[in-house]
Design an enzyme around this catalytic site. Structure first.
Site, PDB file in Angstrom:
ATOM      1  N   ASP B 138       8.267  -7.467   7.030  1.00 18.92           N
ATOM      2  CA  ASP B 138       7.265  -6.576   7.590  1.00 18.92           C
ATOM      3  C   ASP B 138       6.926  -6.988   9.018  1.00 18.92           C
ATOM      4  O   ASP B 138       6.521  -8.124   9.260  1.00 18.92           O
ATOM      5  CB  ASP B 138       6.010  -6.621   6.713  1.00 18.92           C
ATOM      6  CG  ASP B 138       5.140  -5.404   6.911  1.00 18.92           C
ATOM      7  OD1 ASP B 138       5.615  -4.416   7.495  1.00 18.92           O
ATOM      8  OD2 ASP B 138       3.976  -5.436   6.478  1.00 18.92           O
ATOM      9  N   HIS B 145      -2.705  -1.407  16.755  1.00 16.56           N
ATOM     10  CA  HIS B 145      -3.154  -2.040  15.507  1.00 16.56           C
ATOM     11  C   HIS B 145      -3.424  -3.524  15.737  1.00 16.56           C
ATOM     12  O   HIS B 145      -4.465  -4.047  15.328  1.00 16.56           O
ATOM     13  CB  HIS B 145      -2.082  -1.852  14.425  1.00 16.56           C
ATOM     14  CG  HIS B 145      -2.358  -2.613  13.161  1.00 16.56           C
ATOM     15  ND1 HIS B 145      -3.370  -2.274  12.289  1.00 16.56           N
ATOM     16  CD2 HIS B 145      -1.752  -3.710  12.634  1.00 16.56           C
ATOM     17  CE1 HIS B 145      -3.371  -3.125  11.267  1.00 16.56           C
ATOM     18  NE2 HIS B 145      -2.406  -4.003  11.447  1.00 16.56           N
ATOM     19  N   GLU B 210      -2.085   0.425   4.675  1.00 16.46           N
ATOM     20  CA  GLU B 210      -1.514   0.321   6.022  1.00 16.46           C
ATOM     21  C   GLU B 210      -0.388   1.333   6.135  1.00 16.46           C
ATOM     22  O   GLU B 210       0.578   1.296   5.368  1.00 16.46           O
ATOM     23  CB  GLU B 210      -0.979  -1.095   6.303  1.00 16.46           C
ATOM     24  CG  GLU B 210      -2.092  -2.129   6.434  1.00 16.46           C
ATOM     25  CD  GLU B 210      -1.659  -3.420   7.125  1.00 16.46           C
ATOM     26  OE1 GLU B 210      -0.445  -3.737   7.114  1.00 16.46           O
ATOM     27  OE2 GLU B 210      -2.537  -4.115   7.673  1.00 16.46           O
ATOM     28  N   GLU B 212       2.771   2.562   7.422  1.00 19.65           N
ATOM     29  CA  GLU B 212       3.951   2.045   8.104  1.00 19.65           C
ATOM     30  C   GLU B 212       5.140   2.958   7.838  1.00 19.65           C
ATOM     31  O   GLU B 212       5.119   3.791   6.932  1.00 19.65           O
ATOM     32  CB  GLU B 212       4.314   0.651   7.571  1.00 19.65           C
ATOM     33  CG  GLU B 212       3.172  -0.346   7.627  1.00 19.65           C
ATOM     34  CD  GLU B 212       3.617  -1.783   7.428  1.00 19.65           C
ATOM     35  OE1 GLU B 212       4.844  -2.041   7.458  1.00 19.65           O
ATOM     36  OE2 GLU B 212       2.743  -2.641   7.259  1.00 19.65           O
ATOM     37  N   ASP B 244       1.723  -0.613   3.053  1.00 17.75           N
ATOM     38  CA  ASP B 244       1.561  -2.056   2.848  1.00 17.75           C
ATOM     39  C   ASP B 244       0.112  -2.309   2.421  1.00 17.75           C
ATOM     40  O   ASP B 244      -0.722  -2.756   3.206  1.00 17.75           O
ATOM     41  CB  ASP B 244       1.885  -2.758   4.176  1.00 17.75           C
ATOM     42  CG  ASP B 244       1.665  -4.255   4.107  1.00 17.75           C
ATOM     43  OD1 ASP B 244       1.767  -4.820   3.022  1.00 17.75           O
ATOM     44  OD2 ASP B 244       1.381  -4.837   5.170  1.00 17.75           O
ATOM     45  N   ARG B 248      -8.104  -7.180   2.375  1.00 21.17           N
ATOM     46  CA  ARG B 248      -8.564  -7.778   3.638  1.00 21.17           C
ATOM     47  C   ARG B 248      -9.362  -9.053   3.440  1.00 21.17           C
ATOM     48  O   ARG B 248      -9.293  -9.967   4.271  1.00 21.17           O
ATOM     49  CB  ARG B 248      -9.420  -6.782   4.415  1.00 21.17           C
ATOM     50  CG  ARG B 248      -8.727  -5.496   4.792  1.00 21.17           C
ATOM     51  CD  ARG B 248      -7.556  -5.748   5.710  1.00 21.17           C
ATOM     52  NE  ARG B 248      -6.888  -4.490   6.057  1.00 21.17           N
ATOM     53  CZ  ARG B 248      -5.690  -4.445   6.617  1.00 21.17           C
ATOM     54  NH1 ARG B 248      -5.018  -5.565   6.882  1.00 21.17           N
ATOM     55  NH2 ARG B 248      -5.141  -3.284   6.890  1.00 21.17           N
ATOM     56  N   GLN B 251      -7.030 -11.780   2.493  1.00 16.09           N
ATOM     57  CA  GLN B 251      -6.230 -12.094   3.681  1.00 16.09           C
ATOM     58  C   GLN B 251      -6.970 -13.003   4.664  1.00 16.09           C
ATOM     59  O   GLN B 251      -6.420 -13.990   5.152  1.00 16.09           O
ATOM     60  CB  GLN B 251      -5.850 -10.787   4.382  1.00 16.09           C
ATOM     61  CG  GLN B 251      -4.932 -10.960   5.588  1.00 16.09           C
ATOM     62  CD  GLN B 251      -4.470  -9.619   6.167  1.00 16.09           C
ATOM     63  OE1 GLN B 251      -4.780  -8.566   5.618  1.00 16.09           O
ATOM     64  NE2 GLN B 251      -3.737  -9.667   7.249  1.00 16.09           N
ATOM     65  N   LYS B 264      -1.046  -9.278   0.308  1.00 16.81           N
ATOM     66  CA  LYS B 264      -0.073  -8.218   0.533  1.00 16.81           C
ATOM     67  C   LYS B 264       0.926  -8.086  -0.613  1.00 16.81           C
ATOM     68  O   LYS B 264       1.574  -7.045  -0.731  1.00 16.81           O
ATOM     69  CB  LYS B 264       0.748  -8.548   1.800  1.00 16.81           C
ATOM     70  CG  LYS B 264      -0.070  -8.736   3.062  1.00 16.81           C
ATOM     71  CD  LYS B 264      -0.381  -7.427   3.735  1.00 16.81           C
ATOM     72  CE  LYS B 264      -0.889  -7.640   5.157  1.00 16.81           C
ATOM     73  NZ  LYS B 264      -1.036  -6.368   5.871  1.00 16.81           N
ATOM     74  N   THR B 268       3.586  -2.870  -2.683  1.00 17.42           N
ATOM     75  CA  THR B 268       3.964  -2.133  -1.476  1.00 17.42           C
ATOM     76  C   THR B 268       4.650  -0.864  -1.966  1.00 17.42           C
ATOM     77  O   THR B 268       5.525  -0.954  -2.826  1.00 17.42           O
ATOM     78  CB  THR B 268       4.952  -2.957  -0.620  1.00 17.42           C
ATOM     79  OG1 THR B 268       4.377  -4.226  -0.331  1.00 17.42           O
ATOM     80  CG2 THR B 268       5.297  -2.239   0.672  1.00 17.42           C
ATOM     81  N   THR B 370       1.670  -1.552  10.637  1.00 20.62           N
ATOM     82  CA  THR B 370       0.746  -0.420  10.660  1.00 20.62           C
ATOM     83  C   THR B 370       0.869   0.344  11.961  1.00 20.62           C
ATOM     84  O   THR B 370       0.791  -0.252  13.038  1.00 20.62           O
ATOM     85  CB  THR B 370      -0.696  -0.947  10.531  1.00 20.62           C
ATOM     86  OG1 THR B 370      -0.736  -1.821   9.420  1.00 20.62           O
ATOM     87  CG2 THR B 370      -1.668   0.191  10.346  1.00 20.62           C
ATOM     88  N   GLU B 384      -9.494  -0.390  10.474  1.00 19.50           N
ATOM     89  CA  GLU B 384      -9.707   0.106  11.833  1.00 19.50           C
ATOM     90  C   GLU B 384     -10.600   1.345  11.848  1.00 19.50           C
ATOM     91  O   GLU B 384     -11.496   1.456  12.685  1.00 19.50           O
ATOM     92  CB  GLU B 384      -8.355   0.436  12.479  1.00 19.50           C
ATOM     93  CG  GLU B 384      -7.493  -0.801  12.725  1.00 19.50           C
ATOM     94  CD  GLU B 384      -6.022  -0.444  12.877  1.00 19.50           C
ATOM     95  OE1 GLU B 384      -5.600  -0.159  14.000  1.00 19.50           O
ATOM     96  OE2 GLU B 384      -5.293  -0.458  11.853  1.00 19.50           O
TER      97      GLU B 384
END
Lengths: 438, 438
Positions: B138, B145, B210, B212, B244, B248, B251, B264, B268, B370, B384
């Site tokens: 990834d 981002h 996310e 992607e 993804d 948070r 993380q 993560k 996915t 992202t 975001e």
């Protein structure tokens, strides 16, 4: 006591009974190999003394060698070109196969005549990866390594606040896994020269090894269903030596914020023989950490881990430079340590890895992270042994090393040994550095 | 112009000619699927209008449908239960198969009678992963981002010094890849409550998506032999949508120093249809970056990348809450952006990934990171959109969201559309959040 751990047990194969032999009848590690130069499929093998048993050939001897029921099923599963099917069968099958092999190999076994034709000298084998590794994960489970490397990368913050709580890990690259004996090119990549504000593209100048152990996973779990800590023991098929070759200069430039990438993914090597968790049983030890450190959260806490989560495996790092090889000099031992210094047990690693729902598949591989001991002489990397490249090692022939040079062969060895138990050896995991692309 | 890009081309299948159709005759994306409930192996499929062509059945019709030579070989390779064999054949084969399918499907084709019996309504398909993904990587290739997330995680240092030089990436977890429509449990893990010094074990409270794109790789390379930037185009088989999913709070506690891991690896998801790079050809655009930014090092610099390294793909994020679903309300669009904002092209990602010697295998998957655009409304994550959870989104039914709630279905959609070219759609990639384990 499990019969197969009896230190007095002897094999009818004399080489297995020699003192210092890595593969006595109490070990019985698994690999995948074929005869060098043969036109045949690779198949499962088990090491005994200086020989390997060709499990495909043994499966055809089948009943005559004493294999039936679960042991017979497991023998068939182990005769394919990867061990994934055996790994998927779980610990009862592994144990039954191991006992069947032990009985067939012990002195006086009626199976000797059936087994004898299945032997191939180890020297004649060409190894293959023992499993198709779908996913490879690398932990960071030695606090001594984390602290001394942390000091170099982040002087103000050597041990991150999460370290004593989280078994830190990152996903590795399975495509570049290779075996003992592999020679790889020195990687190239972006490096930030000291004092510069822009990187340059260059061959790695700080090429290093990392002494790790690897754990091959068994049955695995369904996505979304974590493996509870008290069931993790059933998931560990066995262990190998693992060298997580590392490009330190590429790493220090790239690793913030998402972790190491090109610094690690050019090559990772493992030893061909998987020593089963059952063979390591006599070397299990209590696992603990200083009372002043945070103790594990409940999902990482378990009585069995406390009582026998550590494993007493002696680790040795050897280096043979090109000059030594040309002069006919054998490798020098540059460091020793022990896996029982590890801050997190392999069972805690498995529980942590799945607690959020991530799934293991049979044959997945976990690296333990560099196994450095409490003193600098017990370090598992040149970064640590040379204090970040500041204090070169001097070898007996007068050469010095901070990091690896082209032509260097770095060899990991490990074994378990103590009074009252048979020696359990891992063999070796060597790798040689070739010059970078021009 | 490649015949298959002719915007005037029409199929004998009426549904393929409808305005707004994702899968006109100029697209011809690949998937692996079987009929829902059927007792058969999954096989390669190609979408056309509201139907899919069963490639295994078409292969049996073979010559009657106009396939021979390289196109015939490629058709056979695409009829298995994964597309890895097709991916391994390389761009000449992909192109030959695509042209064969185009000719068989175009209005007036003599192959119509042979192809017609191979059609299955899309609504009847059960999808499987289109390839066995040995390794999934990834990237982090949207500077918008990286800057806005960096601001939240590292207020003093939003864009790390390496960002404009290195296409930052980490290795992901391939075992937990799933397809559009998958429902997954909210992960649990270690979280550091605000102001606390010790973590707690908890269900994730800041669950995010996310947006992607994913790139499936073609032939790959030999370990130690990098793919030069001017050969990367031949390596990209095609693209999918990729979510993804990210925890948070897990993380932010775990990611220093080795990057995101449990945050993560629980899941996915990708869309089932792989849109080929060839189908995207009319939407290729010049790639550039602000002149005030560092320009790429030579191994990432290429005329073809400059001239057409960007791809004009319109991205839309949709959300349907559980309350909306119960009330029969369709999903709301919460953000839009475009892949052409990406700071690094997919070709630079491929070159960078292999420059140190790491090897790709056919079917490997790359995520782009992202894809957020320059304004906040174009963000590709709730982190975001909600400014780190501080500014909730208000949905048309009055509900608000900072992060995902149980029962939420998050849907990624993408398409290419402009005057003078056929619409090329990606379909969708939806996923639903189930409650955490109790």
């Amino acid at each position: 006591m499990n019969l197969t751990h009896d230190p007095q047990a002897r094999s009818w194969l004399a080489s297995a009974n020699q003192p210092g032999c890595d593969f006595p009848i109490q070990n019985l590690p698994f690999a995948v190999a074929l005869r060098k130069g043969a036109q045949e499929n690779a198949r499962g093998m088990v090491a005994i003394g200086d020989q390997a048993i060709d499990l495909a050939q043994l499966a055809m001897a089948g009943a005559a060698a004493g294999f039936s029921g679960l042991a017979g099923e497991a023998l068939l599963a182990a005769s394919g070109s990867t061990l994934n099917a055996l790994m998927a069968m779980g610990p009862k099958a592994w144990s039954a196969l191991r006992l069947g092999l032990f009985n067939a190999l012990k002195a006086g076994s009626p199976a000797q005549a059936a087994v004898q034709p299945c032997l191939i000298p180890l020297a004649d084998l060409a190894y293959r990866l023992p499993a198709q590794v779908a996913d490879y994960t690398d932990f960071y489970a030695s606090v001594h390594h984390a602290r001394s490397v942390g000091k170099l990368f982040r002087p103000d913050n050597p041990l991150t606040p999460n370290y004593q709580w989280v078994p830190i890990a990152y996903h590795g690259r399975s495509s570049s896994l290779q075996l003992d004996g592999y020679a790889f090119r020195r990687p190239r990549g972006q490096i930030l020269p000291p004092g510069a504000s822009a990187p340059v593209f260059s061959a790695c100048k700080r090429l290093d090894y990392e002494f790790e152990l690897g754990v091959f996973l068994g049955q695995g779990n369904v996505q979304g269903e974590p493996i509870p800590i008290d069931q993790t023991e059933e998931q560990a098929f066995g262990m190998v030596l693992l060298n997580d070759w590392s490009a330190r200069d590429i790493q220090s430039w790239e690793y913030v914020p998402l972790g190491p990438f090109l610094a690690k993914n050019f090559c990772t090597t493992i030893s061909p023989w998987i020593v089963t968790l059952e063979a390591l049983e006599p070397y299990r030890q209590p696992w603990s950490r200083p009372a002043s450190d945070p103790q594990p959260l409940p999902y990482l806490e378990d009585r069995s881990v406390r009582e026998r989560g550590a494993i007493d495996i002696q680790l040795e790092t050897w280096l043979q430079t090109e000059a030594m090889a040309k002069a006919g000099k054998a490798a020098d031992r540059i460091a020793t340590s022990n896996f029982n210094h590890c801050y997190w047990s392999i069972f805690q690693m498995i529980a942590h890895h799945t607690v959020g729902g991530c799934n293991f598949q049979p044959g997945d591989l976990i690296g333990t992270g560099t196994q450095s001991g409490p003193t600098q002489a017990e370090a598992g990397s040149l970064l640590e042994l040379s204090e970040g490249g500041k204090t070169p090692l001097t070898l007996p022939n007068g050469e010095t090393r901070t990091f690896l040079q082209d032509g260097d062969t770095l060899i990991l060895k490990a074994f378990c040994e103590k009074p009252g138990a048979a020696r359990i050896g891992f063999g070796q995991c060597a790798g040689t550095v070739l010059p970078a692309l021009g």
